[in-house]
Design a protein around this motif. Structure first.
Motif, PDB file in Angstrom:
ATOM      1  N   GLU A  99      40.740  29.552  44.180  1.00 34.99           N
ATOM      2  CA  GLU A  99      41.077  28.650  45.290  1.00 34.99           C
ATOM      3  C   GLU A  99      41.744  27.378  44.791  1.00 34.99           C
ATOM      4  N   ARG A 100      41.261  26.850  43.671  1.00 32.27           N
ATOM      5  CA  ARG A 100      41.815  25.607  43.135  1.00 32.27           C
ATOM      6  C   ARG A 100      43.272  25.776  42.694  1.00 32.27           C
ATOM      7  N   HIS A 101      43.618  26.977  42.201  1.00 33.33           N
ATOM      8  CA  HIS A 101      44.972  27.212  41.708  1.00 33.33           C
ATOM      9  C   HIS A 101      45.851  27.968  42.700  1.00 33.33           C
ATOM     10  N   GLY A 102      45.372  28.157  43.928  1.00 34.20           N
ATOM     11  CA  GLY A 102      46.187  28.789  44.958  1.00 34.20           C
ATOM     12  C   GLY A 102      46.427  30.272  44.750  1.00 34.20           C
ATOM     13  N   ILE A 103      45.452  30.968  44.206  1.00 34.65           N
ATOM     14  CA  ILE A 103      45.569  32.403  43.949  1.00 34.65           C
ATOM     15  C   ILE A 103      44.849  33.157  45.060  1.00 34.65           C
ATOM     16  N   ASP A 104      45.537  34.110  45.685  1.00 31.50           N
ATOM     17  CA  ASP A 104      44.905  34.960  46.698  1.00 31.50           C
ATOM     18  C   ASP A 104      44.088  36.018  45.965  1.00 31.50           C
ATOM     19  N   ALA A 105      42.785  35.839  45.919  1.00 34.41           N
ATOM     20  CA  ALA A 105      41.924  36.743  45.163  1.00 34.41           C
ATOM     21  C   ALA A 105      41.092  37.598  46.099  1.00 34.41           C
ATOM     22  N   GLU A 106      40.997  38.878  45.753  1.00 34.84           N
ATOM     23  CA  GLU A 106      40.168  39.826  46.482  1.00 34.84           C
ATOM     24  C   GLU A 106      38.972  40.164  45.599  1.00 34.84           C
ATOM     25  N   ILE A 107      37.776  40.038  46.149  1.00 38.90           N
ATOM     26  CA  ILE A 107      36.554  40.245  45.362  1.00 38.90           C
ATOM     27  C   ILE A 107      36.057  41.662  45.576  1.00 38.90           C
TER      28      ILE A 107
END
Length: 92
Positions: free
Chosen positions: A66-74
């Motif tokens: 979130e801090r680096h603007g990455i769309d992450a899927e868990i």
């Protein structure tokens, strides 16, 4: 930029459980791999595929994304189900 966050699965060939508590953030490939005309090795110009980040918890990995603007899927690890079986069950 998209990525996935997952927990390392246990190797089926070994009984050890080292490094299973780490969470890994890997970036999705931005371009397809293509064969090198000289050697035939598969490769691409995408350097993000080489980046693998390890975190002690899923919250830290999610915060980093979130801090680096990455769309992450868990991807959560499914619970392990043990089939308890006695040696005597082979002769029933």
């Amino acid at each position: 930029m998209s990525a996935r966050i997952y927990q390392r699965p246990k190797n089926a060939m070994q009984s050890g459980k080292a490094l299973l508590d780490q969470w890994i953030l890997e970036f999705a490939p931005a371009e397809a791999k293509k064969a090198d005309p000289l050697m035939g090795w598969a490769g691409s110009g995408d350097t993000q595929q080489q980046v693998v980040l390890r975190f002690p918890s899923v919250e830290e990995a999610k915060t980093y994304a979130e801090r680096h603007g990455i769309d992450a899927e868990i991807h959560h690890t499914p619970p392990r189900r043990l089939k308890i079986q006695a040696y005597a069950d082979n002769f029933r």
